[in-house]
Structures are given as C-alpha cells and as structure tokens.
Design a protein around this motif. Sequence first.
Motif, PDB file in Angstrom:
ATOM      1  N   MET A 143       0.746  -1.198  -0.054  1.00 20.42           N
ATOM      2  CA  MET A 143      -0.041   0.097   0.033  1.00 20.42           C
ATOM      3  C   MET A 143       1.072   1.233  -0.170  1.00 20.42           C
ATOM      4  O   MET A 143       1.873   1.300   0.593  1.00 20.42           O
ATOM      5  CB  MET A 143      -0.857  -0.013   1.127  1.00 20.42           C
ATOM      6  N   LEU A 144       0.391   2.169  -0.737  1.00 20.83           N
ATOM      7  CA  LEU A 144       1.171   3.516  -0.840  1.00 20.83           C
ATOM      8  C   LEU A 144       0.733   4.394   0.150  1.00 20.83           C
ATOM      9  O   LEU A 144      -0.520   4.831   0.278  1.00 20.83           O
ATOM     10  CB  LEU A 144       0.766   4.299  -1.971  1.00 20.83           C
ATOM     11  N   THR A 145       1.480   4.745   1.292  1.00 23.70           N
ATOM     12  CA  THR A 145       1.286   5.404   2.613  1.00 23.70           C
ATOM     13  C   THR A 145       1.654   6.954   2.183  1.00 23.70           C
ATOM     14  O   THR A 145       2.822   7.259   1.823  1.00 23.70           O
ATOM     15  CB  THR A 145       1.990   4.822   3.667  1.00 23.70           C
ATOM     16  N   THR A 146       0.489   7.840   2.422  1.00 20.77           N
ATOM     17  CA  THR A 146       0.792   9.352   2.046  1.00 20.77           C
ATOM     18  C   THR A 146       0.816  10.098   3.604  1.00 20.77           C
ATOM     19  O   THR A 146       0.229   9.966   4.662  1.00 20.77           O
ATOM     20  CB  THR A 146      -0.350   9.729   1.494  1.00 20.77           C
ATOM     21  N   GLN A 202       9.420  -0.067   6.805  1.00 13.61           N
ATOM     22  CA  GLN A 202       9.294  -0.855   5.208  1.00 13.61           C
ATOM     23  C   GLN A 202       8.174  -0.054   4.504  1.00 13.61           C
ATOM     24  O   GLN A 202       7.431  -0.445   3.557  1.00 13.61           O
ATOM     25  CB  GLN A 202       8.965  -2.299   5.245  1.00 13.61           C
ATOM     26  N   THR A 203       7.832   1.276   4.879  1.00 21.17           N
ATOM     27  CA  THR A 203       6.787   2.176   4.274  1.00 21.17           C
ATOM     28  C   THR A 203       7.394   2.607   2.720  1.00 21.17           C
ATOM     29  O   THR A 203       8.329   3.009   2.640  1.00 21.17           O
ATOM     30  CB  THR A 203       6.636   3.296   5.160  1.00 21.17           C
ATOM     31  N   HIS A 204       6.232   2.649   1.950  1.00 19.02           N
ATOM     32  CA  HIS A 204       6.403   3.125   0.538  1.00 19.02           C
ATOM     33  C   HIS A 204       5.575   4.414   0.608  1.00 19.02           C
ATOM     34  O   HIS A 204       4.207   4.093   0.592  1.00 19.02           O
ATOM     35  CB  HIS A 204       5.941   2.117  -0.617  1.00 19.02           C
ATOM     36  N   GLY A 205       6.282   5.440   0.447  1.00 23.08           N
ATOM     37  CA  GLY A 205       5.574   6.709   1.063  1.00 23.08           C
ATOM     38  C   GLY A 205       5.403   7.699  -0.025  1.00 23.08           C
ATOM     39  O   GLY A 205       6.600   7.955  -0.869  1.00 23.08           O
ATOM     40  N   LEU A 206       4.238   8.570  -0.255  1.00 22.04           N
ATOM     41  CA  LEU A 206       4.209   9.584  -0.660  1.00 22.04           C
ATOM     42  C   LEU A 206       4.023  10.899   0.183  1.00 22.04           C
ATOM     43  O   LEU A 206       3.297  10.868   1.033  1.00 22.04           O
ATOM     44  CB  LEU A 206       2.728   9.577  -1.660  1.00 22.04           C
ATOM     45  N   PHE A 207       5.117  11.824  -0.066  1.00 26.90           N
ATOM     46  CA  PHE A 207       5.037  12.826   0.815  1.00 26.90           C
ATOM     47  C   PHE A 207       4.813  14.140   0.370  1.00 26.90           C
ATOM     48  O   PHE A 207       5.576  14.646  -0.503  1.00 26.90           O
ATOM     49  CB  PHE A 207       6.609  12.876   1.374  1.00 26.90           C
ATOM     50  N   LEU A 208       3.853  15.019   0.804  1.00 26.42           N
ATOM     51  CA  LEU A 208       3.542  16.160   0.771  1.00 26.42           C
ATOM     52  C   LEU A 208       4.014  17.337   1.708  1.00 26.42           C
ATOM     53  O   LEU A 208       3.478  17.278   2.822  1.00 26.42           O
ATOM     54  CB  LEU A 208       2.275  16.333   0.377  1.00 26.42           C
ATOM     55  N   PHE A 209       5.132  17.816   1.394  1.00 25.73           N
ATOM     56  CA  PHE A 209       5.825  18.668   2.387  1.00 25.73           C
ATOM     57  C   PHE A 209       5.706  20.383   2.129  1.00 25.73           C
ATOM     58  O   PHE A 209       6.227  20.605   0.923  1.00 25.73           O
ATOM     59  CB  PHE A 209       7.291  18.381   2.617  1.00 25.73           C
ATOM     60  N   ASP A 210       5.224  20.991   3.016  1.00 23.53           N
ATOM     61  CA  ASP A 210       5.591  22.425   2.880  1.00 23.53           C
ATOM     62  C   ASP A 210       7.030  22.724   3.339  1.00 23.53           C
ATOM     63  O   ASP A 210       7.592  21.935   4.093  1.00 23.53           O
ATOM     64  CB  ASP A 210       4.599  23.131   3.826  1.00 23.53           C
ATOM     65  N   ILE A 211       7.861  23.527   2.717  1.00 21.74           N
ATOM     66  CA  ILE A 211       9.099  23.955   3.215  1.00 21.74           C
ATOM     67  C   ILE A 211       9.146  24.488   4.255  1.00 21.74           C
ATOM     68  O   ILE A 211      10.179  24.270   5.115  1.00 21.74           O
ATOM     69  CB  ILE A 211       9.895  24.461   1.802  1.00 21.74           C
ATOM     70  N   GLU A 212       8.485  25.705   4.497  1.00 22.60           N
ATOM     71  CA  GLU A 212       8.684  26.566   5.825  1.00 22.60           C
ATOM     72  C   GLU A 212       7.597  26.069   6.570  1.00 22.60           C
ATOM     73  O   GLU A 212       6.321  26.071   6.368  1.00 22.60           O
ATOM     74  CB  GLU A 212       8.545  27.926   5.261  1.00 22.60           C
ATOM     75  N   PHE A 261      14.541   6.130   2.755  1.00 20.07           N
ATOM     76  CA  PHE A 261      13.642   5.321   1.996  1.00 20.07           C
ATOM     77  C   PHE A 261      13.955   5.856   0.382  1.00 20.07           C
ATOM     78  O   PHE A 261      13.673   6.986   0.069  1.00 20.07           O
ATOM     79  CB  PHE A 261      12.150   6.005   2.523  1.00 20.07           C
ATOM     80  N   PHE A 262      14.478   4.693  -0.198  1.00 17.22           N
ATOM     81  CA  PHE A 262      15.211   5.092  -1.661  1.00 17.22           C
ATOM     82  C   PHE A 262      14.155   5.390  -2.501  1.00 17.22           C
ATOM     83  O   PHE A 262      14.012   6.179  -3.356  1.00 17.22           O
ATOM     84  CB  PHE A 262      15.946   3.958  -2.256  1.00 17.22           C
ATOM     85  N   ASP A 263      12.704   4.774  -2.450  1.00 13.71           N
ATOM     86  CA  ASP A 263      11.616   5.055  -3.205  1.00 13.71           C
ATOM     87  C   ASP A 263      10.683   5.993  -2.871  1.00 13.71           C
ATOM     88  O   ASP A 263       9.485   6.263  -3.352  1.00 13.71           O
ATOM     89  CB  ASP A 263      10.819   3.528  -3.333  1.00 13.71           C
ATOM     90  N   ALA A 264      11.109   6.974  -1.865  1.00 16.01           N
ATOM     91  CA  ALA A 264      10.410   8.063  -1.437  1.00 16.01           C
ATOM     92  C   ALA A 264       9.792   9.045  -2.589  1.00 16.01           C
ATOM     93  O   ALA A 264      10.740   9.268  -3.319  1.00 16.01           O
ATOM     94  CB  ALA A 264      10.811   8.761  -0.195  1.00 16.01           C
ATOM     95  N   GLN A 265       8.434   9.162  -2.723  1.00 19.24           N
ATOM     96  CA  GLN A 265       7.972  10.330  -3.477  1.00 19.24           C
ATOM     97  C   GLN A 265       7.841  11.433  -2.865  1.00 19.24           C
ATOM     98  O   GLN A 265       6.882  11.391  -2.339  1.00 19.24           O
ATOM     99  CB  GLN A 265       6.829   9.582  -4.356  1.00 19.24           C
TER     100      GLN A 265
END
Length: 247
Positions: free
Chosen positions: A1-4, A53-63, A82-86
């Motif tokens: 599962m893709l974890t966000t 072992q999470t496969h992640g999609l990461f939505l980050f504000d910078i500040e 996490f080499f496959d982090a998106q």
Amino acid sequence: MLTTFILEDNPQQRFYYQQVVRTQIMIDELDMQLAVVTATPAAIQDYLVQNPQTHGLFLFDIEIGTELTAGLDLAVWVRERFFDAQIIFMTTHTEMAFLTFERKIAPMDYLLKDKGMTLVEAQLRADIQLAVQRYNQTIVTNTQKFGYRIGQRYYEIPFTQFYFLETAPGNTGKLIIHAQQRQAEFIGKLSEQATKYPHLFLAHRSILLNPQTIVSFDTAKRVAYFPDQQSCLVAFRKVAALNHLLR
C-alpha cells in the motif's frame, strides 16, 4: 500500500490537501492510505521509525512556522532512509527550488501555492496518479529483491546476488545473509523469511537458500556451492527435493 504523509503548518491548507487526497483515494479506489497529517516533522519521523518498510508519498511544505527549511530537512531525512520515497514540495518559496537539487532530494514535483488552489489541486491529483503508478512498478521490482533491516536502515539485494540465509550460531533470533560481496547479520527468524519468500528453499532447519544462484550441488557431501566460494550444508532429507528443483 502507498502511504501518504502531509506536512503543512497552515490549518486550512492542511485540511484542504487532506480532503484532496482522501477524495482521490475514494473516487479511484486507490491502494493508498493517508497515515499522518501534521504540522510537526517529528510526527512523520516517529511513524517511519516504527514502520521502516513504508512505501511513501510525502507532501511537504518547506517552511514550517519560523523554521524556513523544516520541510527540506525532513525530506533529506526521508530520502536517506527510503530510496523509493516520492516527495512533493508545496510552497510559495520559488527561491528554495535549487536547494532540493543541492541536497539531492530528487522531488517528483514542486507545487507553487501562488498559482492558486485550483491549479495546485489539479497538479496534485495528477501527481497522486503518477505516484500510484510508480508504486505499482516498485512492488513488481521488489518481488525480485530480498529486504532486511539493520537498526533504522533498510537494505535490499537483488535475488540474482542472494545466496543463502543462516541462523546465527547460538542465537535463533538473528540471521546472517550471504550474498555477492556482502555478508551481514540482522534480527529475524528463518521461518518468517521462508514464508515471506516462498521461492527460497529451506535446505536445513537453520539454512534458507536461493536455488537460482547455486553453481553446483554435491549430493554425496550434501553441500550446495555458490559464487565467491560460498557454500552451505543441505539436510539429508532435503537432498532429493533440491535435486529435483535443480533439474
């Protein structure tokens, strides 16, 4: 599962991104979950430490608050583990874009909030679809690799380079991996690995081997030989089964 994961310090924007992701998951019936929505980087780190072992999609504000690069710093931390982090950055700071390259974060997108929420949402939805496609491709690839963890670091070895696992002498809670130019010890049980990777062969109560990388098998001595002058013993009752498998 893709974890966000969503890191955003503005409550209204954080809620909005959360709704976009949830709606997309529901409408497209995606193999995806929203795990952490927060204004605190540590909350995401805590989750990932517990779920390495999470496969992640990461939505980050910078500040984040008064910390001008909190999102960037967290992205670096994630990328190292996490080499496959998106990773997608959502920000008003266009001048920060070069830092993502300087720090070798390799984000999949950089969304500018100044474009307006309608355009940002459309771009975010397209990114989610792309992230799911990449995740599906990763899952296919990962079935061809053996994964293990040492401390907080996760490692993977292609099965073309994997020879065998053995229970560490005197410690049934640890395993030793033998692979091409690599030997490492990690916490685990042989029975769990046999279940996780059914194409491996249980050659002995303390040895799980990869039939694909066997160079030769001496049935008289009951020894399987691998590249790099590596070898392991095969239980007497397993000889016939391994012989049949190697035909």
